[in-house]
Design a protein around this motif. Structure first.
Motif, mmCIF file in Angstrom:
data_model
loop_
_atom_site.group_PDB
_atom_site.id
_atom_site.type_symbol
_atom_site.label_atom_id
_atom_site.label_comp_id
_atom_site.label_asym_id
_atom_site.label_seq_id
_atom_site.Cartn_x
_atom_site.Cartn_y
_atom_site.Cartn_z
ATOM 1 N N GLU A 45 -34.593 15.436 -34.910
ATOM 2 C CA GLU A 45 -36.185 15.414 -33.938
ATOM 3 C C GLU A 45 -37.747 16.196 -34.293
ATOM 4 O O GLU A 45 -38.496 16.543 -34.045
ATOM 5 C CB GLU A 45 -35.827 15.080 -32.582
ATOM 6 N N LEU A 46 -36.518 17.709 -34.246
ATOM 7 C CA LEU A 46 -36.990 19.591 -34.541
ATOM 8 C C LEU A 46 -38.305 18.531 -36.489
ATOM 9 O O LEU A 46 -39.357 19.352 -36.127
ATOM 10 C CB LEU A 46 -36.562 20.590 -34.933
ATOM 11 N N ARG A 47 -37.002 18.252 -36.848
ATOM 12 C CA ARG A 47 -37.969 18.193 -38.608
ATOM 13 C C ARG A 47 -39.320 17.451 -38.453
ATOM 14 O O ARG A 47 -40.857 17.497 -38.617
ATOM 15 C CB ARG A 47 -37.131 17.978 -39.043
ATOM 16 N N GLN A 48 -39.512 15.953 -37.520
ATOM 17 C CA GLN A 48 -40.570 14.991 -37.293
ATOM 18 C C GLN A 48 -41.244 16.353 -36.550
ATOM 19 O O GLN A 48 -42.223 15.569 -36.946
ATOM 20 C CB GLN A 48 -39.278 13.844 -36.536
ATOM 21 N N ASN A 52 -45.324 16.190 -37.887
ATOM 22 C CA ASN A 52 -46.578 16.109 -37.513
ATOM 23 C C ASN A 52 -47.502 17.278 -37.199
ATOM 24 O O ASN A 52 -48.004 16.546 -36.823
ATOM 25 C CB ASN A 52 -45.638 15.074 -35.683
ATOM 26 N N ARG A 53 -47.258 18.535 -36.913
ATOM 27 C CA ARG A 53 -47.764 18.830 -36.604
ATOM 28 C C ARG A 53 -48.214 19.723 -37.702
ATOM 29 O O ARG A 53 -49.787 19.701 -37.223
ATOM 30 C CB ARG A 53 -47.483 20.030 -35.699
ATOM 31 N N THR A 57 -52.510 19.004 -38.138
ATOM 32 C CA THR A 57 -52.983 20.968 -38.402
ATOM 33 C C THR A 57 -53.887 20.613 -40.301
ATOM 34 O O THR A 57 -54.958 20.396 -40.554
ATOM 35 C CB THR A 57 -52.384 21.448 -39.328
ATOM 36 N N LEU A 58 -53.601 19.207 -41.292
ATOM 37 C CA LEU A 58 -53.812 19.027 -42.180
ATOM 38 C C LEU A 58 -55.864 18.503 -41.944
ATOM 39 O O LEU A 58 -56.377 18.807 -42.211
ATOM 40 C CB LEU A 58 -53.453 17.760 -42.939
ATOM 41 N N GLU A 59 -55.084 17.376 -41.251
ATOM 42 C CA GLU A 59 -56.588 16.492 -40.531
ATOM 43 C C GLU A 59 -57.626 17.078 -39.859
ATOM 44 O O GLU A 59 -58.681 16.761 -40.278
ATOM 45 C CB GLU A 59 -55.777 15.661 -39.339
ATOM 46 N N ALA A 60 -57.051 17.853 -38.960
ATOM 47 C CA ALA A 60 -58.010 19.449 -38.570
ATOM 48 C C ALA A 60 -58.777 19.957 -39.129
ATOM 49 O O ALA A 60 -59.899 19.923 -39.618
ATOM 50 C CB ALA A 60 -57.506 19.686 -37.260
#
Length: 132
Positions: A45-48, A52-53, A57-60
């Motif tokens: 879950e942490l890796r996921q 996702n973060r 960030t890349l989308e922003a």
């Protein structure tokens, strides 16, 4: 027969001991297994969440870059329109000539009836004189 009964008793005792060892192993091993499985699930879950973060960030960053390019394009378009307007205005004798040209173009393109106010000598328009 006595020997046969001792052998059967030994086998039964061995089976009971094996069952007790297995049950004891389950009592000891299942909590360890559950903790290990929960830890693995938490790490996943942490890796996921990190992944996702990174995606967010890349989308922003891509949206920011896109906005910068759109801004540059809009500025270039505005400069082009301003330069074109200046060239046309200079060719038509200044801003008044250009406005007169735009007015004539609007009249030739317009299909809807328009009310046109014509200034008089005193600088006051004749307001819809034909309608009264």
């Amino acid at each position: 027969m006595h020997k046969k009964q001792k052998g059967e008793a030994a086998v039964i005792t061995l089976v009971i001991v094996m069952i007790l060892v297995m049950v004891g192993g389950l009592f000891f091993g299942l909590p360890l297994w559950n903790r290990w499985r929960a830890g693995i699930g938490g790490e996943a879950e942490l890796r996921q969440a990190e992944f996702n973060r990174q995606i967010a960030t890349l989308e922003a960053k891509q949206e920011l870059e896109s906005a910068e390019y759109l801004n540059q394009a809009e500025v270039l378009r505005a400069r082009g329109v301003a330069e074109a307007n200046r060239i046309v205005a200079d060719g038509l004798g200044g801003p008044d000539g250009y406005l007169r040209y735009l007015w004539i173009q609007g009249l030739s393109k317009g299909s809807t009836p328009q009310v046109i106010y014509i200034p008089t000598e005193a600088g006051l328009p004749v307001l819809e004189a034909g309608k009264r």
